[in-house]
Design an enzyme around this catalytic site. Sequence first.
Site, PDB file in Angstrom:
ATOM      1  N   LYS A 221     -43.485  59.713  46.154  1.00 51.85           N
ATOM      2  CA  LYS A 221     -43.968  58.405  45.828  1.00 51.85           C
ATOM      3  C   LYS A 221     -45.581  58.597  45.501  1.00 51.85           C
ATOM      4  O   LYS A 221     -46.284  59.741  45.552  1.00 51.85           O
ATOM      5  CB  LYS A 221     -44.191  57.511  47.018  1.00 51.85           C
ATOM      6  CG  LYS A 221     -42.617  57.308  47.552  1.00 51.85           C
ATOM      7  CD  LYS A 221     -42.383  56.188  46.635  1.00 51.85           C
ATOM      8  CE  LYS A 221     -40.901  55.666  47.172  1.00 51.85           C
ATOM      9  NZ  LYS A 221     -39.661  56.576  46.905  1.00 51.85           N
TER      10      LYS A 221
ATOM     11  N   SER B 115     -36.594  55.148  41.763  1.00 52.21           N
ATOM     12  CA  SER B 115     -37.814  54.375  42.197  1.00 52.21           C
ATOM     13  C   SER B 115     -39.131  54.810  41.563  1.00 52.21           C
ATOM     14  O   SER B 115     -39.700  54.365  41.508  1.00 52.21           O
ATOM     15  CB  SER B 115     -37.923  54.419  43.651  1.00 52.21           C
ATOM     16  OG  SER B 115     -38.479  55.839  43.971  1.00 52.21           O
TER      17      SER B 115
END
Length: 213
Positions: free
Chosen positions: A171, A133
Site C-alpha cells: 500500500k 487495489s
Amino acid sequence: MEEDITLSYQRKVLSDNIQRFLDKRGITQTDMARDIGIAETTVSSWMLGKRYPGLKSQQRLADYFNVKRSDLTEERSSNQVDVSPQTVKIPILGIIACDDPILAEENIIGYRYESPVDLPSGSLCYLEAKGDSMIPKIPDGSQVLIREQSVVESGEIAAVLVNGDKEATLKKVTRQGDTVLLLPLNSDHDPIIIKEDYPARIIGKAIEVKYKL
C-alpha cells in the site's frame, strides 16, 4: 554405433553448457532443479549424460538462464568470450496482497537473477502481488522488488505487515498528523487506518515492478 556416439556427444555438449551457466550464476544443480520445478534426479541424469531433455524441458532451461535454446544444445566456439555481467540471485517470497490482506508467507518460492548494475543497495527480495487495489502501477500477478527497511517517506509504496504481523499488504503509506493510512491506488478499495488496536510494521520499500505482457 555412430548414432550412439552422436547422442553421447549431444548429451555432453548440453551438460557442459548447463554447467557453464550454473557457474556464471554461482548456483548448484539443486538450486536449478528447485527453481524450475524438475526432479533433482532428472537434472542429475542430464548432467551425467544419461538422458537428454525434451524440447519443453530445453525451453524451460533456456527461459531459466535467459538464453536461446541453441545456447544449451550447440557446442560453444572455443574463442567465444562471455561478456555478460555476473548476476545477483534475489529470492521471491510468497504472495503479498494488494486487496484485503492475506496470510504472509515468508517461504521462498523461487529466484530472479538480475544484473547488479542498476540494483539498489541493501537487502532485496521480490514479492508477488495479488489483487487490483494497486493498479495501474502494480498489476495483479506482478513481482515487486522490495528493499528491506523499517521506515519510508509519506507517499511511498511499501510492503506492510498488519494484524499482529500475521498478514501483509502492499500500500501507499501516508501520514496525516499522527494518523497513518495505508492507501490503495484503486479508488474502488478502502484505505486501511493504522490505530493502536490495529498496528502495522513496514518491512520494506517498493522499488520496482516487473510483469509479463
